[in-house]
Design a protein around this motif. Structure first.
Motif, PDB file in Angstrom:
ATOM      1  N   ILE A   1      51.976  40.856  51.390  1.00  0.00           N
ATOM      2  CA  ILE A   1      50.523  41.429  50.958  1.00  0.00           C
ATOM      3  C   ILE A   1      50.826  42.696  50.606  1.00  0.00           C
ATOM      4  CG2 ILE A   1      47.876  41.528  50.987  1.00  0.00           C
ATOM      5  CD1 ILE A   1      48.034  39.390  52.793  1.00  0.00           C
ATOM      6  N   VAL A   2      50.985  43.056  49.240  1.00  0.00           N
ATOM      7  CA  VAL A   2      51.221  44.415  49.007  1.00  0.00           C
ATOM      8  C   VAL A   2      50.043  45.124  48.655  1.00  0.00           C
ATOM      9  CG1 VAL A   2      52.454  46.371  47.506  1.00  0.00           C
ATOM     10  CG2 VAL A   2      53.565  44.117  48.416  1.00  0.00           C
ATOM     11  N   PHE A   3      49.178  46.004  49.181  1.00  0.00           N
ATOM     12  CA  PHE A   3      47.837  46.587  48.879  1.00  0.00           C
ATOM     13  C   PHE A   3      47.838  47.912  48.372  1.00  0.00           C
ATOM     14  CE2 PHE A   3      43.572  45.048  50.708  1.00  0.00           C
ATOM     15  CZ  PHE A   3      42.861  45.741  49.675  1.00  0.00           C
ATOM     16  N   CYS A   4      47.632  47.843  46.974  1.00  0.00           N
ATOM     17  CA  CYS A   4      47.866  49.094  46.321  1.00  0.00           C
ATOM     18  C   CYS A   4      46.181  49.726  46.170  1.00  0.00           C
ATOM     19  CB  CYS A   4      47.955  48.547  44.824  1.00  0.00           C
ATOM     20  SG  CYS A   4      49.832  48.259  44.612  1.00  0.00           S
ATOM     21  N   GLY A   5      45.933  50.255  47.348  1.00  0.00           N
ATOM     22  CA  GLY A   5      44.591  50.769  47.711  1.00  0.00           C
ATOM     23  C   GLY A   5      44.633  51.690  48.615  1.00  0.00           C
ATOM     24  N   VAL A   6      44.082  52.005  49.834  1.00  0.00           N
ATOM     25  CA  VAL A   6      44.280  53.066  50.691  1.00  0.00           C
ATOM     26  C   VAL A   6      44.361  52.377  52.177  1.00  0.00           C
ATOM     27  CG1 VAL A   6      42.873  54.886  49.542  1.00  0.00           C
ATOM     28  CG2 VAL A   6      41.785  53.345  50.921  1.00  0.00           C
ATOM     29  N   HIS A   7      44.582  52.942  53.203  1.00  0.00           N
ATOM     30  CA  HIS A   7      44.873  52.620  54.279  1.00  0.00           C
ATOM     31  C   HIS A   7      43.824  51.809  55.106  1.00  0.00           C
ATOM     32  CE1 HIS A   7      46.165  52.768  58.881  1.00  0.00           C
ATOM     33  NE2 HIS A   7      47.316  53.288  58.106  1.00  0.00           N
ATOM     34  N   PHE A   8      42.534  52.029  55.039  1.00  0.00           N
ATOM     35  CA  PHE A   8      41.584  51.262  55.989  1.00  0.00           C
ATOM     36  C   PHE A   8      41.772  49.790  55.056  1.00  0.00           C
ATOM     37  CE2 PHE A   8      38.802  52.882  52.611  1.00  0.00           C
ATOM     38  CZ  PHE A   8      38.111  51.633  52.169  1.00  0.00           C
ATOM     39  N   MET A   9      41.852  49.632  53.940  1.00  0.00           N
ATOM     40  CA  MET A   9      41.757  48.369  53.072  1.00  0.00           C
ATOM     41  C   MET A   9      43.006  47.495  53.472  1.00  0.00           C
ATOM     42  SD  MET A   9      41.231  49.820  49.269  1.00  0.00           S
ATOM     43  CE  MET A   9      40.015  50.860  49.034  1.00  0.00           C
ATOM     44  N   ALA A  10      44.124  48.006  53.778  1.00  0.00           N
ATOM     45  CA  ALA A  10      45.318  47.403  54.072  1.00  0.00           C
ATOM     46  C   ALA A  10      45.309  47.037  55.680  1.00  0.00           C
ATOM     47  CB  ALA A  10      46.825  48.239  54.209  1.00  0.00           C
ATOM     48  N   GLU A  11      44.645  47.749  56.643  1.00  0.00           N
ATOM     49  CA  GLU A  11      44.066  47.310  57.685  1.00  0.00           C
ATOM     50  C   GLU A  11      43.437  46.175  57.933  1.00  0.00           C
ATOM     51  OE1 GLU A  11      44.203  51.105  60.885  1.00  0.00           O
ATOM     52  OE2 GLU A  11      42.389  50.736  59.790  1.00  0.00           O
ATOM     53  N   THR A  12      42.138  45.990  56.779  1.00  0.00           N
ATOM     54  CA  THR A  12      41.386  44.790  56.626  1.00  0.00           C
ATOM     55  C   THR A  12      42.115  43.694  56.366  1.00  0.00           C
ATOM     56  OG1 THR A  12      39.683  46.269  56.332  1.00  0.00           O
ATOM     57  CG2 THR A  12      39.232  44.074  55.593  1.00  0.00           C
ATOM     58  N   ALA A  13      43.090  43.765  55.361  1.00  0.00           N
ATOM     59  CA  ALA A  13      43.879  42.744  55.202  1.00  0.00           C
ATOM     60  C   ALA A  13      44.744  42.324  56.115  1.00  0.00           C
ATOM     61  CB  ALA A  13      44.834  42.997  54.015  1.00  0.00           C
ATOM     62  N   ASP A  14      45.184  43.079  57.083  1.00  0.00           N
ATOM     63  CA  ASP A  14      45.804  42.725  58.007  1.00  0.00           C
ATOM     64  C   ASP A  14      45.280  41.926  59.204  1.00  0.00           C
ATOM     65  OD1 ASP A  14      48.480  42.641  59.629  1.00  0.00           O
ATOM     66  OD2 ASP A  14      47.341  44.007  61.090  1.00  0.00           O
ATOM     67  N   ILE A  15      43.980  42.472  59.330  1.00  0.00           N
ATOM     68  CA  ILE A  15      43.140  41.630  60.423  1.00  0.00           C
ATOM     69  C   ILE A  15      42.959  40.187  60.094  1.00  0.00           C
ATOM     70  CG2 ILE A  15      40.608  41.582  61.374  1.00  0.00           C
ATOM     71  CD1 ILE A  15      40.737  44.778  61.139  1.00  0.00           C
ATOM     72  N   LEU A  16      42.453  40.027  58.679  1.00  0.00           N
ATOM     73  CA  LEU A  16      42.183  38.673  58.111  1.00  0.00           C
ATOM     74  C   LEU A  16      43.290  37.941  57.624  1.00  0.00           C
ATOM     75  CD1 LEU A  16      39.380  39.906  55.883  1.00  0.00           C
ATOM     76  CD2 LEU A  16      39.126  38.879  57.951  1.00  0.00           C
ATOM     77  N   SER A  17      44.425  38.643  57.518  1.00  0.00           N
ATOM     78  CA  SER A  17      45.806  37.613  57.014  1.00  0.00           C
ATOM     79  C   SER A  17      46.297  36.651  58.337  1.00  0.00           C
ATOM     80  CB  SER A  17      46.826  38.597  56.698  1.00  0.00           C
ATOM     81  OG  SER A  17      47.248  39.519  57.653  1.00  0.00           O
ATOM     82  N   ARG A  18      47.378  35.878  58.076  1.00  0.00           N
ATOM     83  CA  ARG A  18      47.731  35.255  59.180  1.00  0.00           C
ATOM     84  C   ARG A  18      48.807  35.967  59.798  1.00  0.00           C
ATOM     85  NH1 ARG A  18      49.089  31.907  54.613  1.00  0.00           N
ATOM     86  NH2 ARG A  18      51.478  32.319  55.165  1.00  0.00           N
ATOM     87  N   ASP A  19      49.353  35.773  60.983  1.00  0.00           N
ATOM     88  CA  ASP A  19      50.211  36.425  61.700  1.00  0.00           C
ATOM     89  C   ASP A  19      51.528  36.348  61.306  1.00  0.00           C
ATOM     90  OD1 ASP A  19      48.350  36.809  63.729  1.00  0.00           O
ATOM     91  OD2 ASP A  19      49.211  35.119  65.053  1.00  0.00           O
TER      92      ASP A  19
END
Length: 426
Positions: free
Chosen positions: A128-146
């Motif tokens: 998942i390549v998140f073109c946003g800022v750091h906290f957004m990428a963290e949220t994606a990591d929390i919700l994504s699969r391992d």
């Protein structure tokens, strides 16, 4: 006569350069036209350039020189080729505030939580390549699969608002409040419920999760506060004071029951009685882009464009929200414009990349930014096609770079806080 966007093909950097000519002395720098690898240390040019940089601010290392020297045409060809090669193995997310040169490659465009959810719909995506800022990428990591990797193309793409509330400061506040309210009579509700805006670190999302609180977005902030008031006598709201104040005020909470908590001051700069009488305790944080909007700008827009529809983001100061015709999230703003059936003049109080894009998407309307000096989110602007090409071509080569990984110790509590937010539907 107001100077506003008239050419939808003009880049944000060109608009900054042009509009700053009519407003000498602006704190918004035309240096945003430069490449992000030339940006000096700190947040750099833009709306957040005067904010204090916290210790441990993320740093992006150097990338191969070929990406720095490549032309726009070459970068475009490389990104398109890499995307085609990777196919369903990668999903690219682009925030509403992202520059057009990057967002055009996104598979999904939206706000931070919409994008985190969108990524979940791509079952085959390994990255998942998140073109946003750091906290957004963290949220994606929390919700994504391992087995999925979350990538932030430029690690220096942070958020000055999110940086205004750190773990130790919030914990110190919580400890003081817990001691102050320790002797209150137990009526089945907690003395205080912590609520954090989505724009915060994973550490703080975990904090509210384990202390009976939850996360909110600008779309469901009122629903979240209702949830919290059912379970607690008060709310500690961070990091954005304006979203908290505007939302609670609309719900009928008096301003005198919304004291400000200033970090590193005893009791946040308040006396005990003020905190005991409080309904919502607001953290001293703000968005550098949205605090630039003023009632005077709205007055000027109404003078120059009779009948103008003024819509602002709830991260704007209370006086601006009160003077506007409507206030709402980025998604709300977009839907309000899309729903207009007759040609309308809109003055929008939010980040310029989104305003610029809306003006291009809806040419039947006149759409301009309330702030005559265009100041974009300087950290969001750090995502450049050169960085995107680099991370994608590394994936093609079998390498994951700039991976964002939330510590295991924070994952569980943060996910609880996010799931509570999901259940709080507006």
């Amino acid at each position: 006569m107001r100077t506003h966007l008239t050419d939808s093909n003009e880049s944000v950097a060109q608009n900054i350069t042009r509009l700053n000519l009519v407003a000498p002395g602006s704190t918004c720098s035309t240096d945003l036209a430069a490449n992000p690898w030339d940006t000096p240390s700190g947040y750099g040019p833009g709306a957040s350039q005067e904010d204090k940089i916290p210790a441990g601010y993320p740093v992006q290392g150097s990338i191969p020189e070929e990406y720095l020297k490549a032309s726009d045409t070459e970068l475009d060809a490389r990104i398109v080729t890499a995307k085609e090669t990777l196919g369903d193995r990668v999903v690219i997310l682009g925030h509403f505030y992202q520059r057009d040169e990057v967002v055009k490659y996104a598979d999904f465009v939206g706000d931070s939580f919409q994008l985190a959810n969108a990524a979940l719909s791509r079952d085959k995506a390994e990255a998942i390549v998140f073109c946003g800022v750091h906290f957004m990428a963290e949220t994606a990591d929390i919700l994504s699969r391992d087995d999925q990797s979350v990538i932030l193309p430029n690690l220096a793409a942070g958020c000055s608002m999110a940086d205004m509330a750190d773990g130790p400061s919030v914990q110190a506040c919580w400890d003081e409040l817990s001691a102050l309210y320790a002797d209150e009579e137990d009526d089945g509700r907690l003395p205080v419920i912590p609520v954090t805006y989505m724009n915060c670190s994973a550490e703080l999302k975990a904090f509210v999760g384990r202390n009976g609180g939850l996360v909110c977005t600008s779309s469901n902030a009122a629903t979240v506060l209702e949830w919290a008031f059912e379970r607690g006598r008060r709310v500690l709201f961070f990091p954005d004071q304006h979203l908290g104040r505007n939302t609670a005020k609309a719900m009928g909470v008096p301003l005198e029951q919304m004291p400000m908590w200033t970090p590193r001051k005893a009791m946040g700069g308040n006396d005990a009685q003020t905190l005991q009488d409080a309904k919502v305790i607001l953290w001293h944080g703000f968005c550098s882009v949205h605090k630039r909007f003023t009632p005077a700008q709205i007055t000027k827009a109404r003078e120059e464009f009779p009948g103008v529809k003024v819509i602002v983001h709830p991260e704007c100061p209370m006086e601006v929200v009160d003077a506007a015709d409507a206030a709402g999230s980025t998604d709300y703003i977009q839907k309000a414009i899309a729903a207009a059936t007759e040609p309308t003049t809109f003055a929008i109080g939010t980040e310029i990349n989104m305003v610029n894009r809306l003006a291009a998407q809806y040419p039947q309307h006149t759409i301009f930014c309330l702030d005559p000096v265009i100041c974009p989110c300087s950290t969001m602007y750090r995502i450049h096609p050169g960085y995107l090409a680099w991370v994608l071509e590394e994936l093609v080569a079998g390498q994951v770079v700039n991976q964002i990984t939330v510590p295991t110790a924070q994952q569980g509590d943060a996910k609880i806080a996010l799931e509570r937010m999901l259940a709080a539907k507006p």
